[in-house]
Design an enzyme around this catalytic site. Structure first.
Site, PDB file in Angstrom:
ATOM      1  N   LYS A 254       0.844  -1.196   0.000  1.00 25.55           N
ATOM      2  CA  LYS A 254       0.000   0.000   0.000  1.00 25.55           C
ATOM      3  C   LYS A 254       0.879   1.245   0.000  1.00 25.55           C
ATOM      4  CE  LYS A 254      -3.785   2.201   2.579  1.00 25.55           C
ATOM      5  NZ  LYS A 254      -4.641   2.141   3.784  1.00 25.55           N
TER       6      LYS A 254
ATOM      7  N   SER B 284      -9.334   2.261   2.639  1.00 26.03           N
ATOM      8  CA  SER B 284      -8.448   2.998   1.752  1.00 26.03           C
ATOM      9  C   SER B 284      -7.408   2.122   1.075  1.00 26.03           C
ATOM     10  CB  SER B 284      -7.730   4.096   2.547  1.00 26.03           C
ATOM     11  OG  SER B 284      -6.934   3.539   3.584  1.00 26.03           O
TER      12      SER B 284
ATOM     13  N   SER C  73      -9.863   0.049   6.833  1.00 24.71           N
ATOM     14  CA  SER C  73      -9.284   0.169   5.496  1.00 24.71           C
ATOM     15  C   SER C  73      -8.607  -1.084   4.964  1.00 24.71           C
ATOM     16  CB  SER C  73      -8.299   1.343   5.454  1.00 24.71           C
ATOM     17  OG  SER C  73      -8.979   2.567   5.557  1.00 24.71           O
TER      18      SER C  73
END
Length: 444
Positions: free
Chosen positions: A26, A101, A125
């Site tokens: 990420k 996210s 997330s």
């Protein structure tokens, strides 16, 4: 799917539990020498000099870092349309969002572009995009996995963890990631090592499952998702686990405690404090702090509306109360945690839907503010409480709902991640594995 930010190939060892496995990281997590954007124009063009602890551990375990995955603008959205350079599309239906996210990580794992991915979780997330894309997402106990080298939002809710296609992969990955690094103030002084993969071989029959009634039938719940989760719970019962309903009234109010911590706390640390803030023995990154501080001045207008509203609301409540509202939320937190702990004294795990509905369509650029916020944040009611309490929580796919995924969320006692994963693995074995999106066949 718009899921890659940077593609690369970084490996340092041909041996270890993750040898030969590819990982997407990420893009709020530092990989030395690889551009990092954190989904935001305010961070764009930053290149870290040092790996995050979790990246270093993956490389030492034989993994290959295949690239950086797109995430939401400063990671503050539960959908996947606030990110720069663009939205991440759901591999089950490209008109829908992937969840956020950790949106890019979820899409890349779901399609088979990578074997494994790292995600971050401050309000859900990891688990939200896992549920929306039909993969496994595990939010570890707060402090189990070091956050060192990842872009913070608020220390008390920051988590990083695995996103995978199977529970066994999540357990293997967690075994690599977990443990004290000596730099992260979120961690205790010592953590007993656990072989999470071996723990999966222990029978889960006889474990007690509490079905949290407040997690179902919310004002935003899709009855189809509730039904799919109840069917998944029936599978656990058929596998020999004891299933009972349990009411935890605090669950309806825990989100409001999280809201204060996540807005006023993030406004103070992530925005005014240029990610790191001050007054704690953290592993500060002065170069990132300076780069982001200037980026907020130069490109602050490009921040997503979710981030802007965090700043506006958090600053307003801080100026109105001088920090007392954050203090009130922190004072309530022991009661919230105790309510879940009391239930977990009677049950080994708690279960409920990860998300209350299936992934919504990616909104148009001219979407109204009300619809923007609903799409970005209305799904966090079940996930966010466990970020603020620190309990481990894993999302696994249920049956599809109208052709797209939903998730069963399994939550356990703090630092009892192995039991959570055992229950998740038992479910996976009972249903014969999890389905992949139609697009995955052409990419795996």
């Amino acid at each position: 799917m718009g899921a890659w930010y940077v593609k690369t190939s970084v490996s340092e060892s041909a041996e270890g539990p993750l040898a030969g496995r590819t990982v997407a990281v990420k893009d709020n997590i530092a990989v030395a020498g690889v551009p990092m954007m954190n989904g935001s124009r305010t961070v764009e063009s930053f290149v870290p000099r040092q790996d995050a602890t979790v990246v270093r551990r993956l490389l030492d375990a034989g993994a290959t870092i295949a690239g950086k995955s797109v995430c939401e603008d400063l990671c503050f959205s539960g959908a996947s349309f606030t990110s720069h350079p663009g939205p991440v599309r759901n591999p089950w239906d490209e008109g829908r969002n992937t969840g956020g996210s950790s949106s890019g990580s979820a899409a890349l794992v779901a399609t088979g572009e990578v074997d494994l991915a790292l995600g971050g979780d401050q309000g859900g997330s990891i688990r939200l995009p896992a549920a929306f894309t039909g993969i496994v997402g595990h939010e570890p106990t707060h402090g189990l996995v070091p956050y060192t080298g990842a872009f913070p939002i608020e220390r008390t809710i920051d988590h990083v963890g695995p996103m995978t296609r199977t529970v066994a992969d999540a357990a293997t990955m967690l075994g690599v990631l977990a443990g004290v690094d000596g730099f992260d103030p979120r961690q205790p002084d010592a953590i007993d090592p656990v072989d999470y993969l071996t723990a999966l071989t222990e029978p889960a029959s006889g474990l007690r499952v509490g079905v949290v009634t407040e997690g179902f039938g919310t004002p935003v719940s899709d009855p189809g998702v509730d039904d799919a989760v109840h069917a998944a719970i029936d599978v656990l019962a058929s596998a020999g686990l004891t299933v009972e309903k349990v009411s935890i009234s605090w669950h309806l109010d825990a989100l409001h405690v999280w809201n204060v911590v996540a807005t006023e706390g993030a406004a103070h640390q992530m925005l005014d404090g240029n990610a790191y803030g001050m007054n704690t023995e953290d592993f500060y990154d002065p170069e990132l702090i300076a780069h982001y501080a200037q980026g907020r001045i130069d490109r602050g207008a490009t921040l997503s509306r979710t981030v802007k509203l965090v700043g506006l609301s958090g600053r307003y409540t801080y100026e109105a109360g001088g920090g007392k509202y954050y203090g009130m939320a922190r004072r309530l937190l022991p009661q919230v945690r105790a309510a879940y702990d009391e239930a977990l004294a009677r049950y080994d795990v708690l279960v409920m839907p990860t998300v209350p509905y299936t992934a919504k369509e990616i909104p148009p650029a001219d979407v109204s503010l009300a619809d923007y916020l609903h799409t970005a944040l209305s799904m966090v009611g079940n996930t966010a409480p466990f970020d603020v309490t620190g309990h481990p929580s894993c999302s696994v796919p249920t049956d599809l709902v109208d052709g797209v995924p939903a998730g069963l969320m399994i939550t356990g006692r703090r630092f009892d991640d192995d039991t959570v994963l055992r229950v998740a693995h038992t479910f996976e074995q009972a249903v014969g594995g999890f389905p992949a999106p139609p697009v995955a066949g052409s990419r795996s």
